[in-house]
Design a protein around this motif. Structure first.
Motif, short mmCIF file in Angstrom:
data_model
loop_
_atom_site.label_atom_id
_atom_site.label_comp_id
_atom_site.label_asym_id
_atom_site.label_seq_id
_atom_site.Cartn_x
_atom_site.Cartn_y
_atom_site.Cartn_z
N CYS A 50 -6.09 -2.54 0.33
CA CYS A 50 -5.26 -2.63 1.53
C CYS A 50 -6.14 -3.03 2.71
O CYS A 50 -7.12 -2.36 3.02
CB CYS A 50 -4.59 -1.28 1.80
SG CYS A 50 -3.66 -1.28 3.32
N CYS A 60 0.15 3.18 3.67
CA CYS A 60 0.50 2.66 4.99
C CYS A 60 1.56 1.55 4.91
O CYS A 60 1.96 1.01 5.93
CB CYS A 60 -0.73 2.16 5.72
SG CYS A 60 -1.42 0.65 5.03
N CYS A 110 -5.35 -0.13 5.98
CA CYS A 110 -6.00 1.19 6.02
C CYS A 110 -7.33 1.18 5.27
O CYS A 110 -8.06 2.16 5.32
CB CYS A 110 -5.07 2.27 5.48
SG CYS A 110 -4.79 2.18 3.70
N CYS A 125 0.85 -1.19 0.00
CA CYS A 125 0.00 0.00 0.00
C CYS A 125 0.89 1.25 0.00
O CYS A 125 1.77 1.38 0.84
CB CYS A 125 -0.89 -0.02 1.25
SG CYS A 125 -1.85 1.48 1.46
#
Ligand SMILES: [Zn+2]
Length: 188
Positions: free
Chosen positions: A145, A123, A148, A120
């Motif tokens: 993801c 994050c 997050c 991602c």
């Protein structure tokens, strides 16, 4: 494990030297060279104890030459087994980049890019691509993801096709030298 060791630059050399030694022994045994080799060694050992008529000056030169060549041989062997790592980055240090709005990491096995993973870009959580299928046909690949919750991309076709494109994009940067700019940036 043996396959991994073979791809490792240090272990492959150690294995190669080991194999050469074994084959050398076997070949010389089969060719029946051992009586000759043993004879040479026993002759060498027998003359070590004998006195010779050379001056100390000649002995000094010979000793110096043999020490010099021994240092070169040992130095070369150490360089092969323990290659010196320079501080200057090479293309092998280029192991991550941003492509297609996502962050990618990989490693090199031999000279090829392998074990490509996608992360991602917000994050840095590793994304597991999910295939949407119709019957047995892969329709698209979804990238979401799980950390997050951001939804990133939908790709037409399978993840393998996308991964292949990422590898080719990385190869392109290695060829044109722009990989060095990536190493200058702070990796995500
Ligand atoms: Zn995320």
């Amino acid at each position: 494990m043996l396959k991994k060791a073979w791809h490792d630059p240090v272990w492959s050399k150690v294995i190669a030297v080991g194999l050469l030694t074994v084959f050398g022994f076997l070949a010389s045994y089969m060719l029946n060279w051992w009586p000759g080799i043993c004879g040479f060694f026993s002759w060498s050992i027998s003359i070590i104890g004998e006195k010779s008529q050379v001056t100390n000056f000649v002995l000094l030169i010979l000793a110096g030459m043999s020490i010099h060549s021994m240092i070169i041989v040992i130095g070369n062997l150490l360089r092969i087994i323990f290659p010196v790592k320079s501080d200057k980055p090479t293309w092998r240090d280029y192991i991550e980049d941003d492509f297609e709005g996502l962050h990618w990491r990989w490693r090199y096995i031999g000279g090829s890019i392998d074990e490509v993973n996608v992360f991602c870009p917000y994050c840095d959580f590793q994304i597991v691509p999910k295939h949407e299928t119709i019957g047995l046909t892969i329709k698209e690949t979804r990238m979401q993801c799980e950390s997050c919750g951001r939804f990133h991309q939908i790709y037409d076709g399978s993840y393998e096709v996308l991964e292949n494109k990422i590898i080719r994009l990385a190869h392109q940067k290695i060829r044109n030298g722009s990989w060095a700019n990536i190493l200058g940036n702070d990796p995500k």
